[in-house]
Scaffold this active site. Structure first.
Site, short mmCIF file in Angstrom:
data_model
loop_
_atom_site.label_atom_id
_atom_site.label_comp_id
_atom_site.label_asym_id
_atom_site.label_seq_id
_atom_site.Cartn_x
_atom_site.Cartn_y
_atom_site.Cartn_z
N THR A 286 0.87 -1.18 0.00
CA THR A 286 0.00 0.00 0.00
C THR A 286 0.91 1.23 0.00
O THR A 286 2.02 1.20 0.54
CB THR A 286 -0.93 0.02 1.24
N VAL B 261 0.99 4.53 1.29
CA VAL B 261 1.45 5.32 2.44
C VAL B 261 2.41 4.49 3.29
O VAL B 261 3.47 4.97 3.72
CB VAL B 261 0.23 5.81 3.28
N CYS B 262 2.07 3.23 3.52
CA CYS B 262 2.93 2.33 4.31
C CYS B 262 4.32 2.21 3.69
O CYS B 262 5.33 2.16 4.39
CB CYS B 262 2.32 0.94 4.40
N THR B 263 4.35 2.16 2.37
CA THR B 263 5.64 2.03 1.67
C THR B 263 6.53 3.24 2.00
O THR B 263 7.73 3.09 2.29
CB THR B 263 5.38 1.90 0.15
N LEU C 271 7.74 3.07 5.79
CA LEU C 271 8.83 2.12 6.10
C LEU C 271 10.16 2.62 5.56
O LEU C 271 11.20 2.47 6.20
CB LEU C 271 8.47 0.73 5.57
#
Ligand code: BEZ
Length: 212
Positions: free
Chosen positions: A42, A44-46, A49
């Site tokens: 996804t 935003v998560c990318t 991290l």
């Protein structure tokens, strides 16, 4: 009963992108942040991290280990890490927990059913070396977290532990701090704050940041 600031962080045994861990044993005698991601692959998560990986030296400086959790399996995490490294100019340098069974998500109440009944919200738990939860921050899935803010909270917690100061509104590293109200003994105040302090009100005493 739900988790609160001051609760012992629930322990668990899981597989991660870097191998199996027992959480408390993995924390050892350091601080830790445990933060959840709604889903692998996804956008935003990318970005989150990648940002966290690029800030690892800052977390190391503060003796804080990072660990992420997402409700997908470790094999997916490993494929996703390739995308994170490719797109975020980052080298992943901390584990992502495989939580297909939602064991960690359940223990830490990371699924807020009114928001979404399968994906986690963006939770952050800051945990101290005694395994106590010292701060909890929650964002919705659509809002990427500010990792500089997480570092700022850790700085504030560690200043309180080490120097008995609190941090005022919008405090940033290097700004004056607040002497905790519990400290009243004049001799102790003199000893702890050799740079002096200003009594704005009897309950509002400002002092230069002690470790600067
Ligand atoms: C994201 O990580 O981009 C995302 C995940 C779930 C909902 C919305 C955004």
């Amino acid at each position: 009963m739900g988790l609160h600031i001051g609760s012992i962080a629930p322990d668990f045994q899981v597989d991660t992108s870097t191998g199996p861990i027992k959480f408390h044993e993995w924390i050892g005698s350091t601080w830790a942040i445990l933060f959840s991601h709604p889903k692998d692959f996804t956008p935003v998560c990318t970005t989150e991290l990648g940002r966290a990986a690029n800030l690892k030296a800052e977390f190391d400086k503060r003796n804080v280990k990072m660990i992420a959790v997402s409700v997908d399996g470790v094999e997916d995490h490993k494929k996703w890490i390739g995308d994170i490294e490719e797109t975020q100019n980052a080298k992943m340098n901390f584990p992502i927990i495989g939580d297909k069974e939602r064991k960690v998500a359940g223990l830490y109440d990371m699924i807020h059913a009114e928001a979404n009944d399968t994906l986690t919200v963006r939770s952050v738990f800051i945990i101290d070396p005694n395994k106590k939860i010292r701060a909890m921050i929650t964002y919705p899935a659509s809002t990427g977290r500010n990792f500089s803010e997480i570092l700022r909270v850790i700085d504030s917690l560690q200043l309180t532990d080490n120097f008995k100061v609190a941090t005022p509104a919008d405090w940033k590293d290097g700004d004056d701090c607040v002497i905790v109200p519990a400290l009243q003994d004049p001799e102790e105040l003199k000893k702890r704050f050799p740079k002096g302090f200003k009594v704005v009100k009897p309950y509002l005493r400002m002092t230069p940041q002690p470790n600067k």
